[in-house]
Scaffold this motif. Structure first.
Motif, PDB file in Angstrom:
ATOM      1  N   ASP A 185     -60.261  53.984 -77.433  1.00 17.75           N
ATOM      2  CA  ASP A 185     -59.838  55.004 -76.475  1.00 17.75           C
ATOM      3  C   ASP A 185     -59.168  56.136 -77.230  1.00 17.75           C
ATOM      4  O   ASP A 185     -58.162  55.919 -77.921  1.00 17.75           O
ATOM      5  N   ARG A 239     -60.058  49.226 -69.095  1.00 12.09           N
ATOM      6  CA  ARG A 239     -60.547  50.492 -68.588  1.00 12.09           C
ATOM      7  C   ARG A 239     -60.108  50.685 -67.144  1.00 12.09           C
ATOM      8  O   ARG A 239     -60.002  49.714 -66.396  1.00 12.09           O
ATOM      9  N   TYR A 271     -61.676  59.538 -72.067  1.00 11.49           N
ATOM     10  CA  TYR A 271     -62.807  58.615 -72.160  1.00 11.49           C
ATOM     11  C   TYR A 271     -64.098  59.340 -72.496  1.00 11.49           C
ATOM     12  O   TYR A 271     -65.011  58.756 -73.059  1.00 11.49           O
ATOM     13  N   ASP A 274     -58.647  58.577 -66.614  1.00 13.70           N
ATOM     14  CA  ASP A 274     -58.308  57.632 -65.552  1.00 13.70           C
ATOM     15  C   ASP A 274     -58.057  58.411 -64.243  1.00 13.70           C
ATOM     16  O   ASP A 274     -57.212  59.311 -64.215  1.00 13.70           O
TER      17      ASP A 274
END
Lengths: 355, 355
Positions: free
Chosen positions: A158, A278, A311, A331
């Protein structure tokens, strides 16, 4: 045709990067000052070839910190590709980035490791779920950054963008001082020759956990401490002040202060974000960015300071003139936390959750 | 007919002891000040019955430290068996042992735990491979000690005998100060509100390892710190002195001192005895012991101070008069290390390796 990558320095991290890329279909060339180590990497299939690939599109410099700058300059000078992207993995970023500014060099730091060493310890899955910091600057070529982000994401890591100095301050707290403390605790326990055996026999899980990092190779630490002394020393000072207060609490039998310290620590520990999980939903942020240097670093490191991983990242060129659109995938739960300060800084941002 | 045991206090350790014994065929009665917790233990099958079994042959007191002494006295007063053996699991032994001296009470400390709590966290295999300290004294009835050693060994734990004070000094180094340091590091990382999210995002394996123990329940720590302040404070002082020296090393860029600290720590860490690995060969030591109080404690704690586990223990009575023979089973590789000082203290010892 396979994509081609170069790894300079085949210690644990370099070998793991090489192995991870090779597992994912890349053609890998590796080099190391120690010929035997490079040979071992080839023997183990961590790299396809030993040497320097002047046609590699990306190069990872995984040497000791003091060798990073010359290695990066050599790679850029020797490459046949104008688009070569170079990154490194050193644990301290400020000194490297201030010494070497180049649009196609994006400094980095994968937050992963193990007690293993060299090609024999290589683990192609070492970076899965790990945080990998990149430290873009005003000079950074946005296309180099997005391409590097995508390669790193393909290894399972990440990406978090931070300014070099902020990275160095944070790792002093989260890595360097804990490491030095672990070594100090271990050495404290190790220095009593009389009771040594009994002491070691009592070492249960907590002590083993706390001193595990002290088992790793000490080789990189003198450079880290030299390069990051400016951030480490103040954190050590705070630790010493706090431990002195803990000593007072214990000596005075100050139960409420002790409970409050332990509750605070417990709650902070329980709030550590789970590693490598995730988000259940991601959001796509579209940020209209003027065509001036530093915008990519500004937007991405703002997200990084908020603890937001990137991401996916893409630059779409706008039809409206000398502007682009930066597309960030983050996110969904944290999207607004990024959008609000971006808008406060004058950016035009739209976003939607994506599946 | 099942053997019967009592557990007072059904927190994680008490419940795990109950579950471990029950799994191994014992009939378990458990009690807890919190009726709901005792009920939950029964519901989960951690105990067979809730209450007090006056016919239990062994009782484990797993209450908070401050409740141990009255609980032990109650159990002894209420038992229908003269042979009842009572032990406890508190993390500090000196204050308990000095307050309560009884031939059938053998204080103990299983060096195992987890971040779980109460009967729901009970793990019947928690003690497999763990070190379990017993602190016999001059008052200890040898037959109570050997019977307790055998029950604990049946749970998979390795018994080490230490004097109460030595135990307390060692756990200050190996457990209490590391725990307080872990909480301090976690609280240091947690106190920066601005960068908090980014900081937590960077927390890789080393930091997670070092702060894992800070996630446990803080409830027992105020008592531990009160009861063991005398041992904890000097260790904190040494830690602060050493960290101050580390700070100097980093500030001065003293590479050789840093390397030497880290090498020392690494070597001590690598020499930690592996957890729960049984020796490839054991030796049976036969020690002729005069029939006077304190001999059992003297012989077994001498082994404990040398870091030698007692895998089995038996008292054979000698035909030659008022003497017995203490039979200890220990790691064959360490047998001479125990035999030599025993002989130096005037004991007659013979030994042979056993298969």
């Amino acid at each position: 045709v396979k994509r081609r990558a170069q790894v300079v320095g085949l210690g644990l991290v370099g070998s793991s990067i090489a192995g991870a890329l090779r597992t994912r279909g890349w053609y890998l060339t590796g080099s190391d000052l120690e010929a035997a180590r490079a040979g071992r990497a080839a023997e183990l299939g961590v790299v396809d070839a030993v040497g320097t690939d002047t046609m590699a599109e990306i190069a990872f410099v995984a040497t000791p910190a003091s060798a990073v700058v010359p290695a990066v300059l050599d790679l850029i000078a020797g490459s046949e590709l104008a688009e070569l992207i170079v990154t490194d993995v050193a644990g301290v970023k400020g000194p490297i980035v201030s010494e070497l500014s180049h649009p196609r060099f994006v400094a980095g730091h994968p937050m992963a490791g193990s007690e293993q060493e060299g090609p024999d310890g290589a683990d192609p899955e070492l970076f899965v779920g790990a945080t990998w910091v990149l430290t873009p600057t005003d000079e950074t070529d946005p296309s180099a950054f997005t391409a590097l982000q995508s390669v790193i994401a393909s290894l399972g890591a990440d990406v978090v963008a931070l300014s070099p100095d902020r990275h160095d301050e944070l790792v002093a707290v989260i890595s360097h001082v804990p490491h030095l403390t672990s070594a100090t605790l271990m050495s404290l326990a190790g220095e009593s020759p009389v009771d040594h055996a009994a002491l070691m026999r009592l070492a249960a899980g907590g002590f083993r956990d706390m001193t595990r990092i002290a088992a790793g190779s000490p080789a990189i630490w003198p450079d880290i401490c030299r390069d990051n002394a400016g951030a480490i020393v103040p954190v050590l000072d705070r630790l010493i002040v706090q431990l002195t207060e803990v000593r007072r609490i214990v000596a005075d039998g100050d139960r409420s202060a002790l409970s409050s310290l332990l509750e605070r620590a417990r709650s902070a520990r329980q709030n550590l974000p789970p590693r490598g999980v995730r988000p259940v939903a991601v959001a796509e942020l579209r940020v209209v960015v003027p065509d001036r240097p530093g915008v990519l670093a500004e937007v991405t490191t703002l997200a990084g300071e908020l603890g937001v991983n990137i991401y996916d990242l893409e630059i779409a060129h706008s039809a409206e003139g000398p502007r682009g659109v930066l597309v960030l995938v983050v996110d969904a739960a944290l999207a607004e936390a990024v959008v609000t300060p971006l808008r406060a800084r004058g950016f035009r941002v739209s976003w939607r959750t994506a599946s």
